[in-house]
Structure formats: C-alpha cells, structure tokens
Design an enzyme around this catalytic site. Structure first.
Site, mmCIF file in Angstrom:
data_model
loop_
_atom_site.group_PDB
_atom_site.id
_atom_site.type_symbol
_atom_site.label_atom_id
_atom_site.label_comp_id
_atom_site.label_asym_id
_atom_site.label_seq_id
_atom_site.Cartn_x
_atom_site.Cartn_y
_atom_site.Cartn_z
ATOM 1 C CB CYS A 1 106.916 19.127 -82.940
ATOM 2 S SG CYS A 1 105.929 17.983 -81.953
ATOM 3 C CG HIS B 1 110.691 13.239 -84.135
ATOM 4 N ND1 HIS B 1 109.736 13.324 -83.159
ATOM 5 C CD2 HIS B 1 111.161 11.954 -84.120
ATOM 6 C CE1 HIS B 1 109.614 12.140 -82.555
ATOM 7 N NE2 HIS B 1 110.464 11.298 -83.119
#
Length: 426
Positions: A290, A240
């Site tokens: 991301c 992430h």
C-alpha cells in the site's frame, strides 16, 4: 500508417521479430523510400538481429499510409513469402497485387491519417508514381542525416547470460507487536514472480519474513556483489506499506517487526554511487504494498468504458491499520534520506498503487497487480519494452473493483534512459 495496419504488425510482431531476414529487406525498403539511410543505419546499429527486426517493425508504423503495402511487396521481392502470407491472413479477403518490376513506386510519407480517411489495403498500393512529402529517391542515398531522431534511441544491452540478479523479499507473517495482519495470498505472488523472472533469465533469490534491519542488510549485500557480468538488477518487495515523506520516490515497506524502510532508501542501495558495477545499467524495483490508507471509489464512466470487474468481496489491502502521514515523521528521518540520494539515473520503480492509496490482494489468488504483471510479462516480453508493458498492467488493474466499489491504479517513477527489453525464450 493506418490503424488497422498497425494492429496487424503488432499482432504478428513475435513472428516478425523472430523470422524477418533483413539482409536484403533493408536495401529494398531504402530504395522504395520507406526508410532513409539514417534510419537504416539506426536499425543496423542495434546489437542483435531481433533488436534490428524489432526496431524496423516499430519504425515502419511511422512511415505513412503507403508503407504497409510497400512492406508486403518488399517481403515478396526478398522471398519471405511465409511472413507475407501470415500478414495477409490477418485481413481476410484482401489480395495483395505485386507491383510490376518495371514500375517505380514510392510511398506517401506523412503523419498517420485520421479515422475518417481510412482506406482498404487495395487502395494503398499506388498504381503509378505519386508526389510525396518524404525524401526523394535520390535523397535517400545521400548518407546519414544530421538530425538525431527521437526514436533512434538504442535499447539497454540485455543479452548477458544470465541477465542479472533478482531479489524477492516476501513478507507474509508479521509479529503480533506490529499490529499488521498476515498477508494471505502473498506466497502466490512470490511463486509467480520467481518463475517469471527465472524464465526471463535472471538468477532469483527469495527471502521471506524479514525484519527492517534484515531488509536493509539484504539490499546492502546485493549492492556489494559484482554485477559487471550482468546487464540488469531487479528487486521485488511484497509487504505491507505506508505513505511517508519523500523528495523523490514515495512510499515505504514494512519489515515483519512493524518498522519500515522507505522506497527512497531502497533504491539508494543500488544507485550509481553505492553500486558502481551497476552504473549505466537498469535497476528495476517492483513494490507490491500500500502507498497509504486511502481507498479509491473511482468515478463514473460511460457504458462503453465500463467492463466487468473481477475483484472479490474477500479482497484485502496491504495498508497499515492507521494511516501514517508525512507529518508523523521526524525531521531527522527526512534529512537523512535527502542527504544520501544522488540523481537516480537508470532506475524504474513500479508501484502496485497510486501514492497514498491502498493496494488490493485476494487471499486465494494473490494481488491484482502481480497477477496482471505476470500475465503481461508472459504474453508481451518478447515484443514490448518494459515501460509499455507497465502501461498495460495499469490498464488491466484499473478495470478491477474490490467489493464492487473500490478501485486501484498502479504507476511508476521512470528514470530509465533507454528502452528495456527482457530476454525471452521465444
């Protein structure tokens, strides 16, 4: 050179790089005025025969409308009929007429033609000598030119065996306190990249589910290793991510404990100051995470630009639940990062998505970015440099849509000083 002939060279570049015999070919192309002595010197200065062949084919595309026909003629004169036949087959129905040995022929060396000026191959073999804009037959024997060509830049040395170390950090299962979801499909990405970089002759180490402190310790350990026998180092992080304040490399990746490490700090471990044995060598970082929480809906294009998307309704993102902006960082975090970062030469950071935006991942097939990165490396590493291949990845990923709506645009921060060609078995 006309676009159709450039396409022929590119389509057959693998065979040309593997099979071209330059021992006599360079002299013939020099005599016919396709290349200058300076360009021949640049080709011969490449370290390996494949690098020499690769540069010759690349430079050939810049040598005017007659260069392709002269190249075919030169292949025949030097006895390379197999490659000659291969190139001719790419243009069905075209017959190559060799020029008589007594006839002097020099190519018209000029900028590439407009599409309106395209000619067939029969028309580009001159029947008699022509006035040309390039060097005269006498000029090409005058020795090296004083000007330095932009395309004479040598590639990085990449022939060490093994080529270098590759560290993959694959964060899949996150602690409940982190409020970060399980990254289903990340193991698919990890397996693909482990196999790919082993095929590119790297020693690959995989670390799974690391906390922030462990990520830092693994990078520190990598920086302390002796890389003198290697030519390159690769770091791949699958996790992430979020948007953070930066002054050079944007973004950050999360440990499974929900604490992040900035990409700027990650690259800092391997720069020339902190890892002396990698000074002057390429350090490549691939970040599948991301860059923030924003979702890109794209913009409308003309029908001929539109292509079917392959993204599914189940695609997930690697963003944190609540987007973190640069305003949420403390001043001390910002100052520490700036105080320890020197000039990042020989570093390339490839991001799966544009800073600030989410990166999409299919739970069954892995992320869009890794899927196409693996595919492009497999199909093009033998003939193309890394920067060119990453542009291909950008294009392929940009064609996808998640849930029929959301788009993704990868990109890179490139501080390399030379072209980088990976080792391949082809």
């Amino acid at each position: 050179m006309e676009e159709q002939h450039k396409r022929i060279l590119r389509r057959n570049r693998v065979h040309l790089v593997k099979e071209l015999d330059l021992s006599d070919l360079c002299g013939v192309l020099l005599k016919k005025g396709v290349f200058t002595q300076s360009m021949i010197n640049d080709i011969k200065n490449c370290e390996t025969k494949r690098d020499q062949a690769r540069k010759l084919v690349k430079d050939l595309e810049t040598r005017g409308s007659g260069a392709f026909a002269i190249f075919l003629e030169s292949l025949q004169e030097t006895g390379q009929r197999g490659l000659l036949g291969l190139l001719q087959k790419t243009l069905p129905g075209v017959q190559f007429q060799p020029v008589k040995p007594t006839q002097e022929v020099y190519p018209l060396i000029q900028p590439p033609l407009d599409s309106n000026d395209d000619k067939h191959i029969e028309d580009i073999v001159p029947k008699k000598p022509k006035t040309h804009l390039g060097p005269s037959p006498d000029d090409v024997f005058k020795g090296p030119e004083t000007k330095t060509r932009r395309d004479s830049m040598q590639p990085y040395k990449m022939d060490a065996k093994p080529c270098g170390l590759c560290l993959i950090i694959n964060n899949v299962e996150f602690e409940p306190e982190s409020d970060l979801s399980t990254r289903r499909g990340s193991n698919v990405d990890c397996d693909k990249l482990e196999k790919r970089f082993k095929a590119l002759n790297f020693i690959v180490e995989v670390q799974t589910n690391l906390k922030q402190r462990k990520i830092k310790s693994e990078l520190l350990a990598l920086s302390k290793k002796d890389h003198l026998m290697y030519d390159c180092c690769v770091v791949i992080i699958l996790s992430h991510g979020t948007e953070v304040s930066h002054n050079r490399f944007p973004g950050a990746v999360y440990g499974v404990d929900g604490r992040y490490v900035s990409v700027q700090e990650i690259t800092n471990y391997l720069n020339g100051q902190h890892c002396p044995s990698l000074q002057g060598k390429p350090k490549i970082f691939f970040i599948q995470a991301c860059g923030g929480g924003e979702k890109d809906t794209g913009f409308e294009v003309s029908p001929e630009e539109a292509k079917p998307s392959i993204g599914g309704d189940g695609d997930q993102t690697d963003a944190i639940p609540i987007s973190s902006s640069s305003d949420s960082l403390s001043t001390s975090d910002e100052v520490d990062a700036r105080a320890t970062l020197p000039t990042p030469s020989d570093i390339l950071v490839s991001y799966s998505t544009f800073p600030g935006y989410v990166s999409w991942r299919d739970p069954a097939f892995g992320s869009w970015y890794v899927e196409f990165l693996d595919k492009i490396l497999e199909e093009n590493a033998a003939t193309h440099d890394l920067a060119t291949m990453l542009m291909m990845v950008n294009h392929e990923v940009s064609q996808n849509s998640a849930k029929g709506l959301y788009k993704q645009m990868p990109g890179s921060f490139n501080f390399l000083r030379k072209h980088l060609y990976f080792q391949t078995s082809e």
